[in-house]
Design a protein around this motif. Structure first.
Motif, PDB file in Angstrom:
ATOM      1  N   MET A   1       0.794  -1.263  -0.202  1.00 18.16           N
ATOM      2  CA  MET A   1      -0.133  -0.078   0.106  1.00 18.16           C
ATOM      3  C   MET A   1       1.046   1.251   0.121  1.00 18.16           C
ATOM      4  SD  MET A   1      -3.296  -1.027  -0.165  1.00 18.16           S
ATOM      5  CE  MET A   1      -2.459  -2.210  -1.356  1.00 18.16           C
ATOM      6  N   GLN A   2       2.001   1.140   0.500  1.00 15.91           N
ATOM      7  CA  GLN A   2       2.812   2.389   0.611  1.00 15.91           C
ATOM      8  C   GLN A   2       3.644   2.395  -0.718  1.00 15.91           C
ATOM      9  OE1 GLN A   2       5.707   2.970   4.035  1.00 15.91           O
ATOM     10  NE2 GLN A   2       4.769   1.126   4.924  1.00 15.91           N
ATOM     11  N   ALA A   3       3.600   1.550  -1.564  1.00 16.34           N
ATOM     12  CA  ALA A   3       4.242   1.603  -3.011  1.00 16.34           C
ATOM     13  C   ALA A   3       3.166   2.045  -3.893  1.00 16.34           C
ATOM     14  CB  ALA A   3       4.905   0.136  -3.259  1.00 16.34           C
ATOM     15  N   ILE A   4       1.961   1.780  -3.631  1.00 12.22           N
ATOM     16  CA  ILE A   4       0.965   2.196  -4.631  1.00 12.22           C
ATOM     17  C   ILE A   4       0.489   3.635  -4.346  1.00 12.22           C
ATOM     18  CG2 ILE A   4      -1.356   1.897  -5.572  1.00 12.22           C
ATOM     19  CD1 ILE A   4      -1.273  -0.860  -4.667  1.00 12.22           C
ATOM     20  N   ARG A   5       1.007   4.353  -5.237  1.00 11.67           N
ATOM     21  CA  ARG A   5       0.886   5.890  -5.040  1.00 11.67           C
ATOM     22  C   ARG A   5       0.013   6.519  -6.219  1.00 11.67           C
ATOM     23  NH1 ARG A   5       6.582   7.665  -2.133  1.00 11.67           N
ATOM     24  NH2 ARG A   5       6.765   5.983  -0.890  1.00 11.67           N
ATOM     25  N   LEU A   6      -0.463   7.708  -6.023  1.00 13.81           N
ATOM     26  CA  LEU A   6      -1.327   8.273  -6.986  1.00 13.81           C
ATOM     27  C   LEU A   6      -0.451   8.883  -7.962  1.00 13.81           C
ATOM     28  CD1 LEU A   6      -3.761  10.503  -4.689  1.00 13.81           C
ATOM     29  CD2 LEU A   6      -4.193   8.143  -5.810  1.00 13.81           C
ATOM     30  N   GLU A   7       0.735   9.555  -7.838  1.00 10.35           N
ATOM     31  CA  GLU A   7       1.646   9.813  -8.778  1.00 10.35           C
ATOM     32  C   GLU A   7       1.995   8.951  -9.741  1.00 10.35           C
ATOM     33  OE1 GLU A   7       4.598   9.337  -5.464  1.00 10.35           O
ATOM     34  OE2 GLU A   7       2.327   9.924  -5.468  1.00 10.35           O
ATOM     35  N   SER A   8       1.850   7.530  -9.479  1.00  7.16           N
ATOM     36  CA  SER A   8       2.072   6.487 -10.393  1.00  7.16           C
ATOM     37  C   SER A   8       1.353   6.640 -11.695  1.00  7.16           C
ATOM     38  CB  SER A   8       1.911   5.264  -9.645  1.00  7.16           C
ATOM     39  OG  SER A   8       2.920   5.148  -8.599  1.00  7.16           O
ATOM     40  N   VAL A   9       0.260   7.060 -11.496  1.00  9.52           N
ATOM     41  CA  VAL A   9      -0.636   7.084 -12.869  1.00  9.52           C
ATOM     42  C   VAL A   9      -0.031   8.243 -13.673  1.00  9.52           C
ATOM     43  CG1 VAL A   9      -3.051   7.588 -13.623  1.00  9.52           C
ATOM     44  CG2 VAL A   9      -2.709   6.228 -11.430  1.00  9.52           C
ATOM     45  N   TRP A  10       0.106   9.323 -12.958  1.00 11.48           N
ATOM     46  CA  TRP A  10       0.883  10.370 -13.788  1.00 11.48           C
ATOM     47  C   TRP A  10       2.258  10.080 -14.205  1.00 11.48           C
ATOM     48  CZ3 TRP A  10       1.753  15.813 -10.785  1.00 11.48           C
ATOM     49  CH2 TRP A  10       2.248  16.780 -11.473  1.00 11.48           C
ATOM     50  N   VAL A  11       3.086   9.077 -13.470  1.00 14.10           N
ATOM     51  CA  VAL A  11       4.189   8.641 -14.325  1.00 14.10           C
ATOM     52  C   VAL A  11       3.995   7.754 -15.377  1.00 14.10           C
ATOM     53  CG1 VAL A  11       6.199   7.158 -13.800  1.00 14.10           C
ATOM     54  CG2 VAL A  11       5.711   8.884 -12.020  1.00 14.10           C
ATOM     55  N   MET A  12       3.022   6.970 -15.333  1.00 15.46           N
ATOM     56  CA  MET A  12       2.636   6.265 -16.479  1.00 15.46           C
ATOM     57  C   MET A  12       2.307   7.136 -17.475  1.00 15.46           C
ATOM     58  SD  MET A  12       0.252   3.182 -14.819  1.00 15.46           S
ATOM     59  CE  MET A  12       0.356   2.702 -13.058  1.00 15.46           C
ATOM     60  N   TYR A  13       1.478   7.837 -17.392  1.00 12.61           N
ATOM     61  CA  TYR A  13       1.003   8.983 -18.429  1.00 12.61           C
ATOM     62  C   TYR A  13       1.952   9.574 -19.254  1.00 12.61           C
ATOM     63  CZ  TYR A  13      -0.613  13.119 -20.641  1.00 12.61           C
ATOM     64  OH  TYR A  13      -0.917  14.390 -21.730  1.00 12.61           O
ATOM     65  N   LEU A  14       3.250  10.157 -18.476  1.00 15.11           N
ATOM     66  CA  LEU A  14       4.367  10.735 -18.783  1.00 15.11           C
ATOM     67  C   LEU A  14       5.125   9.830 -19.687  1.00 15.11           C
ATOM     68  CD1 LEU A  14       5.366  13.188 -16.068  1.00 15.11           C
ATOM     69  CD2 LEU A  14       4.339  13.764 -18.076  1.00 15.11           C
ATOM     70  N   THR A  15       5.251   8.449 -19.345  1.00 11.29           N
ATOM     71  CA  THR A  15       5.775   7.628 -19.852  1.00 11.29           C
ATOM     72  C   THR A  15       5.366   7.345 -21.303  1.00 11.29           C
ATOM     73  OG1 THR A  15       6.695   6.404 -17.930  1.00 11.29           O
ATOM     74  CG2 THR A  15       6.701   5.307 -19.854  1.00 11.29           C
ATOM     75  N   ALA A  16       4.032   7.067 -21.366  1.00  8.36           N
ATOM     76  CA  ALA A  16       3.362   6.949 -22.675  1.00  8.36           C
ATOM     77  C   ALA A  16       3.585   8.202 -23.564  1.00  8.36           C
ATOM     78  CB  ALA A  16       2.023   6.811 -22.403  1.00  8.36           C
ATOM     79  N   VAL A  17       3.442   9.306 -23.141  1.00  9.25           N
ATOM     80  CA  VAL A  17       3.636  10.768 -23.826  1.00  9.25           C
ATOM     81  C   VAL A  17       5.075  10.586 -24.341  1.00  9.25           C
ATOM     82  CG1 VAL A  17       3.840  13.132 -23.653  1.00  9.25           C
ATOM     83  CG2 VAL A  17       1.931  12.001 -22.766  1.00  9.25           C
ATOM     84  N   GLY A  18       5.987  10.421 -23.535  1.00  8.13           N
ATOM     85  CA  GLY A  18       7.705  10.174 -24.071  1.00  8.13           C
ATOM     86  C   GLY A  18       7.751   9.206 -24.929  1.00  8.13           C
TER      87      GLY A  18
END
Length: 235
Positions: free
Chosen positions: A185-202
């Protein structure tokens, strides 16, 4: 497409113009040191603030029960003695956080370097993807700033360590440290979704891969790791 003129502007624009940022950094060199330094320093600040605020005796007992609660009293004392130095715990946490970021981004870069081989026109190598990993990690700065804020406004020095990551599910759902689900639960963070999005954009800027595939590549590691982790706990 208008290019970004410097790495500091790139760090600002990645929040609102990520396509332009990734198009620009694909043609630049040595800019990735800037997000790396910012993420490393700001990411360590919640840890520094926390250990200078927390009731360390209470924290020590909390961690003993969470990590060694099933051991004998003698073994718990050994664990307790190892944690006796507050300064050591602080700097272990600070340098440990930076080390984990370096390692996790190195692994992510290796993953991206492998999966993008499907695009024959992709010219980026491992070092390029490692630099890329720091740009997509920039949301960590936002969560770290929130972590600092939580520590600074707290009135109770018996503050759970999950407070350093207020975007984590552990903080949001008040998961206790002694829960078998606490680490996940500590590893699952809301910003992970943001990181996924930026990765896809990149990926869309650096490769000719279809949009659907870039999102699959970006999301797959998180889903696989979290699902495997949850399965391991459940079993």
């Amino acid at each position: 497409m208008q290019q970004v003129s410097n790495p500091f502007q790139a760090m600002k624009d990645i929040f609102v113009k990520p396509n332009q940022v990734f198009a620009t950094i694909s043609e630049t060199h040595n800019w990735s040191w800037i997000p790396f330094m910012c993420i490393a320093v700001i990411g360590a600040l919640p840890i520094y603030a926390y250990f200078n605020f927390v009731d360390f005796s209470w924290y020590t007992e909390l961690m003993v029960q969470a990590m060694a609660g099933d051991l004998s009293p003698a073994e718990q004392n050994v664990f307790r003695n190892v944690m006796a130095d507050q300064s050591q715990s602080l700097w272990t946490g600070v340098f440990g956080s930076v080390f984990m970021l370096i390692v996790s981004n190195a692994i992510m870069a290796l993953y991206l370097n492998i999966v993008t081989k499907a695009d024959e026109e992709c010219v980026q190598g491992y070092s390029d993807w490692y630099g890329f990993s720091w740009w997509v990690s920039i949301p960590v700065i936002v969560s770290s700033l929130l972590g600092i804020l939580v520590v600074l406004v707290s009135q109770d020095s018996q503050l759970s360590p999950v407070s350093m990551a207020p975007t984590s599910f552990a903080f949001i759902f008040s998961v206790e440290m002694n829960s078998s689900w606490a680490s996940l639960m500590q590893a699952i963070r809301l910003e992970s979704v943001w990181v996924m999005y930026l990765t896809a954009v990149g990926l869309s800027q650096w490769t000719q891969l279809p949009a659907k595939k870039t999102y699959m590549i970006a999301i797959a590691p998180y889903v696989l790791i979290w699902a495997s982790w949850a399965l391991f706990i459940a079993i």
